[in-house]
Design a protein around this motif. Structure first.
Motif, PDB file in Angstrom:
ATOM      1  N   TYR A 185      10.060   4.405  12.822  1.00 51.59           N
ATOM      2  CA  TYR A 185       9.738   4.227  11.409  1.00 51.59           C
ATOM      3  C   TYR A 185       9.953   2.767  11.020  1.00 51.59           C
ATOM      4  O   TYR A 185      11.060   2.236  11.148  1.00 51.59           O
ATOM      5  CB  TYR A 185      10.616   5.138  10.549  1.00 51.59           C
ATOM      6  N   LEU A 186       8.898   2.122  10.516  1.00 53.00           N
ATOM      7  CA  LEU A 186       8.959   0.707  10.167  1.00 53.00           C
ATOM      8  C   LEU A 186       9.119   0.476   8.673  1.00 53.00           C
ATOM      9  O   LEU A 186       9.591  -0.595   8.259  1.00 53.00           O
ATOM     10  CB  LEU A 186       7.694  -0.008  10.648  1.00 53.00           C
ATOM     11  N   ALA A 187       8.711   1.429   7.852  1.00 51.82           N
ATOM     12  CA  ALA A 187       8.858   1.297   6.399  1.00 51.82           C
ATOM     13  C   ALA A 187       8.824   2.689   5.789  1.00 51.82           C
ATOM     14  O   ALA A 187       8.129   3.577   6.283  1.00 51.82           O
ATOM     15  CB  ALA A 187       7.741   0.432   5.813  1.00 51.82           C
ATOM     16  N   THR A 188       9.577   2.850   4.704  1.00 47.88           N
ATOM     17  CA  THR A 188       9.652   4.139   4.028  1.00 47.88           C
ATOM     18  C   THR A 188       9.765   3.913   2.526  1.00 47.88           C
ATOM     19  O   THR A 188      10.460   3.004   2.081  1.00 47.88           O
ATOM     20  CB  THR A 188      10.886   4.940   4.517  1.00 47.88           C
ATOM     21  N   ARG A 189       9.078   4.736   1.763  1.00 46.10           N
ATOM     22  CA  ARG A 189       9.232   4.766   0.318  1.00 46.10           C
ATOM     23  C   ARG A 189       9.655   6.176  -0.065  1.00 46.10           C
ATOM     24  O   ARG A 189       8.896   7.119   0.090  1.00 46.10           O
ATOM     25  CB  ARG A 189       7.913   4.396  -0.386  1.00 46.10           C
TER      26      ARG A 189
ATOM     27  N   THR B 222       7.404  11.051  -0.548  1.00 51.56           N
ATOM     28  CA  THR B 222       7.912  10.096   0.433  1.00 51.56           C
ATOM     29  C   THR B 222       6.783   9.644   1.356  1.00 51.56           C
ATOM     30  O   THR B 222       6.057  10.471   1.915  1.00 51.56           O
ATOM     31  CB  THR B 222       9.056  10.722   1.255  1.00 51.56           C
ATOM     32  N   ILE B 223       6.667   8.331   1.534  1.00 51.45           N
ATOM     33  CA  ILE B 223       5.590   7.736   2.320  1.00 51.45           C
ATOM     34  C   ILE B 223       6.205   6.927   3.460  1.00 51.45           C
ATOM     35  O   ILE B 223       7.202   6.220   3.265  1.00 51.45           O
ATOM     36  CB  ILE B 223       4.707   6.801   1.457  1.00 51.45           C
ATOM     37  N   HIS B 224       5.603   7.010   4.651  1.00 53.71           N
ATOM     38  CA  HIS B 224       6.140   6.334   5.840  1.00 53.71           C
ATOM     39  C   HIS B 224       5.069   5.481   6.520  1.00 53.71           C
ATOM     40  O   HIS B 224       3.876   5.787   6.455  1.00 53.71           O
ATOM     41  CB  HIS B 224       6.626   7.351   6.886  1.00 53.71           C
ATOM     42  N   LEU B 225       5.544   4.456   7.208  1.00 54.85           N
ATOM     43  CA  LEU B 225       4.758   3.723   8.207  1.00 54.85           C
ATOM     44  C   LEU B 225       5.497   3.832   9.523  1.00 54.85           C
ATOM     45  O   LEU B 225       6.705   3.551   9.588  1.00 54.85           O
ATOM     46  CB  LEU B 225       4.611   2.243   7.816  1.00 54.85           C
ATOM     47  N   GLY B 226       4.793   4.256  10.572  1.00 55.23           N
ATOM     48  CA  GLY B 226       5.413   4.385  11.887  1.00 55.23           C
ATOM     49  C   GLY B 226       4.585   3.718  12.959  1.00 55.23           C
ATOM     50  O   GLY B 226       3.371   3.521  12.800  1.00 55.23           O
ATOM     51  N   ARG B 227       5.236   3.381  14.056  1.00 54.72           N
ATOM     52  CA  ARG B 227       4.564   2.740  15.193  1.00 54.72           C
ATOM     53  C   ARG B 227       4.945   3.465  16.477  1.00 54.72           C
ATOM     54  O   ARG B 227       6.116   3.804  16.695  1.00 54.72           O
ATOM     55  CB  ARG B 227       4.959   1.267  15.275  1.00 54.72           C
ATOM     56  N   LEU B 228       3.951   3.702  17.325  1.00 61.42           N
ATOM     57  CA  LEU B 228       4.195   4.372  18.594  1.00 61.42           C
ATOM     58  C   LEU B 228       4.983   3.458  19.530  1.00 61.42           C
ATOM     59  O   LEU B 228       4.642   2.285  19.709  1.00 61.42           O
ATOM     60  CB  LEU B 228       2.868   4.759  19.240  1.00 61.42           C
ATOM     61  N   ASP B 229       6.048   3.980  20.101  1.00 63.65           N
ATOM     62  CA  ASP B 229       6.893   3.238  21.032  1.00 63.65           C
ATOM     63  C   ASP B 229       7.192   4.154  22.201  1.00 63.65           C
ATOM     64  O   ASP B 229       8.115   4.962  22.143  1.00 63.65           O
ATOM     65  CB  ASP B 229       8.181   2.789  20.347  1.00 63.65           C
TER      66      ASP B 229
ATOM     67  N   CYS C 131       0.833  -1.206   0.000  1.00 54.25           N
ATOM     68  CA  CYS C 131       0.000   0.000   0.000  1.00 54.25           C
ATOM     69  C   CYS C 131       0.869   1.259   0.000  1.00 54.25           C
ATOM     70  O   CYS C 131       0.503   2.276  -0.610  1.00 54.25           O
ATOM     71  CB  CYS C 131      -0.940  -0.001   1.197  1.00 54.25           C
ATOM     72  N   LEU C 132       2.013   1.194   0.662  1.00 50.13           N
ATOM     73  CA  LEU C 132       2.959   2.315   0.611  1.00 50.13           C
ATOM     74  C   LEU C 132       3.477   2.491  -0.809  1.00 50.13           C
ATOM     75  O   LEU C 132       3.650   3.623  -1.283  1.00 50.13           O
ATOM     76  CB  LEU C 132       4.129   2.078   1.569  1.00 50.13           C
ATOM     77  N   ASP C 133       3.753   1.371  -1.484  1.00 54.63           N
ATOM     78  CA  ASP C 133       4.182   1.448  -2.884  1.00 54.63           C
ATOM     79  C   ASP C 133       3.118   2.137  -3.737  1.00 54.63           C
ATOM     80  O   ASP C 133       3.426   2.973  -4.594  1.00 54.63           O
ATOM     81  CB  ASP C 133       4.440   0.044  -3.439  1.00 54.63           C
TER      82      ASP C 133
ATOM     83  N   ASP D 212      -0.281   2.293  14.965  1.00 57.94           N
ATOM     84  CA  ASP D 212       0.425   2.534  13.713  1.00 57.94           C
ATOM     85  C   ASP D 212      -0.204   3.700  12.967  1.00 57.94           C
ATOM     86  O   ASP D 212      -1.387   3.997  13.121  1.00 57.94           O
ATOM     87  CB  ASP D 212       0.375   1.298  12.812  1.00 57.94           C
ATOM     88  N   ALA D 213       0.617   4.336  12.131  1.00 58.57           N
ATOM     89  CA  ALA D 213       0.124   5.428  11.287  1.00 58.57           C
ATOM     90  C   ALA D 213       0.941   5.466  10.005  1.00 58.57           C
ATOM     91  O   ALA D 213       2.068   4.976   9.950  1.00 58.57           O
ATOM     92  CB  ALA D 213       0.209   6.768  12.011  1.00 58.57           C
TER      93      ALA D 213
END
Length: 260
Positions: free
Chosen positions: A119-123, A106-113, A95-97, A216-217
């Motif tokens: 940042y868990l994934a980046t395009r 630039t697209i990101h997936l992040g998780r609250l810690d 989905c990021l692709d 996640d966001a």
């Protein structure tokens, strides 16, 4: 000695984790033995023995002189296995692709810690003007679109009192300023970071609501120089569609291991 879940913490294990976290936080700045001993308040001889053990197992690396220390390749391999084992990350990646192809940004997936977002994934964008990020990067939740989208899913009384760290002149540094912004995010349905984390960059963050509260966001980052009202409208529309697609296809909490 501290306790976790009624079990006493193992001091040697805690010290090992603390050392790895210190080395990881230093990035490309290797540390010397005495620096590490001082920071962790450990005798020099004990720190040296711990470092040698971790070097032999690949968790720490050292230079040719044996006087500088940095995080080792085993940390990368373990981090990669974390991503590979998470079914939601696997769902989000394509989905990021799709978002990257549609928007060219630039697209990101992040998780609250804790109080940060990891940042868990980046395009990355293919444009000359683009944001630079990486998997494993951490940012305080209050400074960016990812973190603010997730904070808005939580009651304001969970926020720390502040003052908060400033990354740019636009960062929210007081609890009052941040709570006002979070109220706008709830009303709008997504977060906007207008040069609050990086000067010259605007971000749009969307919480993924397959957990309650969301953990996640996803976000889209774009240089100010390329952001027109028309492009902003396109970003919001595409990212809303991508969020809906992810939420409809991501495995429910009941269908996977519920990690704490």
């Amino acid at each position: 000695m501290s306790e976790t879940g009624g079990v006493r913490e193992v001091k040697s294990a805690a010290r090992t984790v603390e050392l790895l976290e210190v080395l990881a936080a230093r990035g490309d700045r290797p540390a010397r033995l005495q620096e590490l001993a001082d920071e962790l308040e450990v005798p020099r001889s004990s720190m040296y023995a711990l470092l040698q053990t971790l070097i032999s197992r690949g968790w720490v690396r050292t230079d040719l002189t044996g006087s500088l220390y940095g995080i080792g390749i085993r940390a990368l391999l373990t981090g990669t296995s974390y991503l590979d084992s998470d079914p939601r990350v696997r769902v989000v990646r394509p989905c990021l692709d799709e978002a990257s192809e549609a928007l060219g940004e630039t697209i990101h997936l992040g998780r609250l810690d804790g109080r940060d977002v990891a940042y868990l994934a980046t395009r990355e964008s293919h444009e000359y003007l683009r944001t630079i990020s990486r998997v494993g990067r951490r940012l305080p939740a209050h400074v960016g679109a990812l973190g603010k989208a997730l904070l808005a899913q939580r009651p304001d009384d969970e926020l720390p009192d502040g003052p908060y760290e400033a990354r740019t002149p636009n960062t929210h540094t007081t609890r009052e300023s941040l709570t006002a912004d979070l109220a706008e995010i709830r009303a709008r349905g997504y977060a906007v970071d207008r040069e609050e984390s990086v000067s010259g960059i605007v971000g749009f963050g969307f919480a993924l609501r397959y957990d309650s509260p969301a953990q996640d966001a996803i976000s889209c980052s774009v240089p100010v120089a390329r952001l027109t009202p028309e492009h902003e409208g396109q970003i919001v529309a595409v990212m809303r569609e991508i969020r809906a697609k992810i939420e409809a296809t991501a495995p429910a909490a009941g269908g996977a291991v519920h990690w704490r």
